[in-house]
Scaffold this motif. Structure first.
Motif, PDB file in Angstrom:
ATOM      1  N   VAL A 187     132.472 -49.146  22.103  1.00  0.00           N
ATOM      2  CA  VAL A 187     132.840 -49.551  23.420  1.00  0.00           C
ATOM      3  C   VAL A 187     131.673 -49.284  24.387  1.00  0.00           C
ATOM      4  N   LYS A 188     131.227 -50.498  24.909  1.00  0.00           N
ATOM      5  CA  LYS A 188     130.110 -50.352  25.812  1.00  0.00           C
ATOM      6  C   LYS A 188     130.787 -50.562  27.363  1.00  0.00           C
ATOM      7  N   GLY A 189     132.134 -51.060  27.391  1.00  0.00           N
ATOM      8  CA  GLY A 189     132.484 -51.160  28.633  1.00  0.00           C
ATOM      9  C   GLY A 189     134.099 -51.627  28.658  1.00  0.00           C
ATOM     10  N   VAL A 190     134.676 -51.510  29.729  1.00  0.00           N
ATOM     11  CA  VAL A 190     136.047 -51.986  29.794  1.00  0.00           C
ATOM     12  C   VAL A 190     136.328 -52.430  31.398  1.00  0.00           C
ATOM     13  N   VAL A 191     137.325 -53.351  31.125  1.00  0.00           N
ATOM     14  CA  VAL A 191     137.580 -53.947  32.342  1.00  0.00           C
ATOM     15  C   VAL A 191     139.083 -54.221  32.617  1.00  0.00           C
ATOM     16  N   GLU A 192     139.436 -53.758  33.922  1.00  0.00           N
ATOM     17  CA  GLU A 192     141.085 -53.721  34.122  1.00  0.00           C
ATOM     18  C   GLU A 192     141.503 -55.267  34.330  1.00  0.00           C
ATOM     19  N   LYS A 193     142.543 -55.883  33.532  1.00  0.00           N
ATOM     20  CA  LYS A 193     143.051 -57.211  33.855  1.00  0.00           C
ATOM     21  C   LYS A 193     142.124 -58.141  34.365  1.00  0.00           C
ATOM     22  N   PRO A 194     141.224 -58.444  33.434  1.00  0.00           N
ATOM     23  CA  PRO A 194     140.185 -59.601  33.865  1.00  0.00           C
ATOM     24  C   PRO A 194     140.552 -61.157  33.702  1.00  0.00           C
ATOM     25  N   ASP A 195     140.171 -61.910  34.463  1.00  0.00           N
ATOM     26  CA  ASP A 195     140.487 -63.296  34.529  1.00  0.00           C
ATOM     27  C   ASP A 195     140.271 -63.726  33.055  1.00  0.00           C
ATOM     28  N   PRO A 196     140.937 -64.564  32.518  1.00  0.00           N
ATOM     29  CA  PRO A 196     140.490 -64.857  31.044  1.00  0.00           C
ATOM     30  C   PRO A 196     139.311 -65.581  30.974  1.00  0.00           C
ATOM     31  N   ALA A 197     138.760 -66.343  31.863  1.00  0.00           N
ATOM     32  CA  ALA A 197     137.447 -67.084  31.872  1.00  0.00           C
ATOM     33  C   ALA A 197     136.170 -65.798  31.841  1.00  0.00           C
ATOM     34  N   LYS A 198     136.720 -64.849  32.429  1.00  0.00           N
ATOM     35  CA  LYS A 198     135.673 -63.906  32.764  1.00  0.00           C
ATOM     36  C   LYS A 198     135.734 -62.405  31.824  1.00  0.00           C
ATOM     37  N   GLY A 227     145.820 -53.749  41.796  1.00  0.00           N
ATOM     38  CA  GLY A 227     147.297 -53.340  42.295  1.00  0.00           C
ATOM     39  C   GLY A 227     147.250 -52.288  43.163  1.00  0.00           C
ATOM     40  N   ASN A 228     146.185 -52.086  43.819  1.00  0.00           N
ATOM     41  CA  ASN A 228     146.181 -50.761  44.864  1.00  0.00           C
ATOM     42  C   ASN A 228     146.547 -49.690  44.220  1.00  0.00           C
ATOM     43  N   GLU A 229     146.339 -49.524  42.929  1.00  0.00           N
ATOM     44  CA  GLU A 229     146.687 -47.964  42.370  1.00  0.00           C
ATOM     45  C   GLU A 229     145.545 -47.344  41.605  1.00  0.00           C
ATOM     46  N   ILE A 230     145.538 -46.175  41.256  1.00  0.00           N
ATOM     47  CA  ILE A 230     144.412 -45.448  40.583  1.00  0.00           C
ATOM     48  C   ILE A 230     144.476 -45.716  39.069  1.00  0.00           C
ATOM     49  N   GLN A 231     143.670 -46.556  38.693  1.00  0.00           N
ATOM     50  CA  GLN A 231     143.641 -47.247  37.439  1.00  0.00           C
ATOM     51  C   GLN A 231     142.830 -46.311  36.482  1.00  0.00           C
ATOM     52  N   LEU A 232     143.647 -45.952  35.333  1.00  0.00           N
ATOM     53  CA  LEU A 232     142.997 -45.068  34.297  1.00  0.00           C
ATOM     54  C   LEU A 232     141.910 -45.916  33.665  1.00  0.00           C
ATOM     55  N   THR A 233     141.914 -47.206  33.533  1.00  0.00           N
ATOM     56  CA  THR A 233     140.865 -48.077  32.840  1.00  0.00           C
ATOM     57  C   THR A 233     139.416 -47.865  33.601  1.00  0.00           C
ATOM     58  N   ASP A 234     139.719 -47.613  35.085  1.00  0.00           N
ATOM     59  CA  ASP A 234     138.284 -47.462  35.897  1.00  0.00           C
ATOM     60  C   ASP A 234     137.518 -46.093  35.597  1.00  0.00           C
ATOM     61  N   ALA A 235     138.645 -45.010  35.154  1.00  0.00           N
ATOM     62  CA  ALA A 235     137.952 -43.905  34.991  1.00  0.00           C
ATOM     63  C   ALA A 235     137.320 -44.002  33.689  1.00  0.00           C
ATOM     64  N   LEU A 236     137.838 -44.730  32.527  1.00  0.00           N
ATOM     65  CA  LEU A 236     137.241 -44.876  31.403  1.00  0.00           C
ATOM     66  C   LEU A 236     135.853 -45.566  31.479  1.00  0.00           C
ATOM     67  N   ALA A 237     136.087 -46.317  32.333  1.00  0.00           N
ATOM     68  CA  ALA A 237     134.684 -47.290  32.514  1.00  0.00           C
ATOM     69  C   ALA A 237     133.406 -46.281  33.086  1.00  0.00           C
ATOM     70  N   GLN A 238     133.923 -45.313  33.964  1.00  0.00           N
ATOM     71  CA  GLN A 238     132.816 -44.167  34.172  1.00  0.00           C
ATOM     72  C   GLN A 238     132.613 -43.258  33.137  1.00  0.00           C
ATOM     73  N   LEU A 239     133.416 -42.772  32.296  1.00  0.00           N
ATOM     74  CA  LEU A 239     133.120 -42.117  31.163  1.00  0.00           C
ATOM     75  C   LEU A 239     132.344 -42.880  30.354  1.00  0.00           C
ATOM     76  N   ILE A 240     132.113 -44.017  29.916  1.00  0.00           N
ATOM     77  CA  ILE A 240     131.493 -44.775  29.145  1.00  0.00           C
ATOM     78  C   ILE A 240     129.991 -45.218  29.755  1.00  0.00           C
ATOM     79  N   HIS A 241     129.930 -45.447  31.119  1.00  0.00           N
ATOM     80  CA  HIS A 241     128.768 -45.403  31.858  1.00  0.00           C
ATOM     81  C   HIS A 241     127.954 -44.056  31.833  1.00  0.00           C
ATOM     82  N   GLY A 242     128.744 -43.007  31.742  1.00  0.00           N
ATOM     83  CA  GLY A 242     128.088 -41.704  31.483  1.00  0.00           C
ATOM     84  C   GLY A 242     127.657 -41.405  30.024  1.00  0.00           C
TER      85      GLY A 242
END
Length: 290
Positions: A187-198, A227-242
């Motif tokens: 895994v080189k990245g993760v995106v929370e609920k992306p638009d299907p086109a993107k 969703g104005n929430e703290i997303q686990l996916t966003d934290a996973l993206a930071q782990l990957i970027h590290g």
């Protein structure tokens, strides 16, 4: 060598609004699939993977979960008096031992990432698993056990993954794939609920995670996301970027979305058909509706 995964977090603080009015007074995690509540399936899966400590992140009106993971002495006494030995085994054979279960409150409903962050002091500085009871998996080898065996002592985080229809990527955390080796996905990245086109792929995270404790640092500072929430996916993206090792596992088994009414009904049918004591009768019922 990496530390063994001993602890698991079960985020169970959600309101279960999609199942109202059934969940008005009963936690959605206590909804039964055949004859066991969803949360019991998740705990049994964790036990099969060698988990020793079970951490529930609860919310208001979730005391039924705590009661389920405790002894009911009046009921057990009555069953013994009536020589209901099989029922006593069904009640107690899966129960965690005293001291293995802990509870903490998610006092504000700020999403999955916040729920996991609430368990930080109970996890400490070691890798841990996260299991979402809504994602029920029927498999010969429990999904979390597959993940731990796939890690085989390696460092880094891992998520269970499955392909979803491209038009549904806006419902899930979607992986940006760097390469594959057998069932493992780099895994080189993760995106929370992306638009299907993107969306970078149609490979979705489902509710099984093995995470390094560094994720708590990211959860504590990323702020609110989709969703104005703290997303686990966003934290996973930071782990990957590290530059931390991060993999997805194409697990073997069938996943049922029990947060959805149709998925919940499908799970009940599938698990009933997998039971030798029920399969023939259930098939007869299904045939009568065809």
């Amino acid at each position: 060598m990496a530390q063994r995964v001993r602890k698991a977090v079960f985020p169970v603080g959600g309101l279960g609004t999609r199942f109202l009015p059934a969940t008005k007074a009963m936690p959605k995690e206590m909804l039964p699939v055949v004859d066991k509540p969803l949360i019991q399936y998740a705990v049994e899966e964790a036990q099969a993977a060698g988990i020793e400590e079970f951490i529930f992140v609860t919310g208001r009106s979730k005391t039924a979960i705590e009661d389920h993971f405790d002894h009911s002495y009046e009921l057990e006494t009555t069953l013994r008096e009536r020589s209901k030995d099989a029922q006593i085994v069904a009640l107690n054979s899966w129960m965690p031992r005293p001291g293995q279960v802990a509870y903490t409150r998610q006092q504000v409903p700020l999403g999955l990432g916040h729920a996991v962050w609430c368990a930080r002091n109970l996890i400490g500085d070691e890798p841990f698993a996260v299991l979402l009871a809504d994602d029920l998996i029927l498999a010969d080898t429990p999904c979390l056990k597959q993940m731990i065996e796939a890690q085989n002592g390696a460092e880094g985080s891992m998520v269970a993954v499955m392909e979803v229809p491209r038009e549904h990527t806006n419902r899930y955390g979607i992986l940006d794939v760097g390469g594959e080796e057998g069932k493992l996905v780099n895994v080189k990245g993760v995106v929370e609920k992306p638009d299907p086109a993107k969306a970078p792929s149609n490979l979705s995270i489902i509710g099984r995670y093995i995470l390094e404790p560094e994720v708590f640092d990211h959860l504590g500072r990323i702020g609110r996301g989709a969703g104005n929430e703290i997303q686990l996916t966003d934290a996973l993206a930071q782990l990957i970027h590290g530059n931390k090792p991060f993999h997805g596992l194409r697990f073997e088994g069938t996943r049922f979305d029990c947060g959805d009414k149709v998925g919940f009904l499908q799970a009940n049918i599938a698990f009933a058909l997998a039971r030798p004591d029920m399969a023939a009768a259930v098939r007869k019922i299904l045939d009568s509706y065809c």
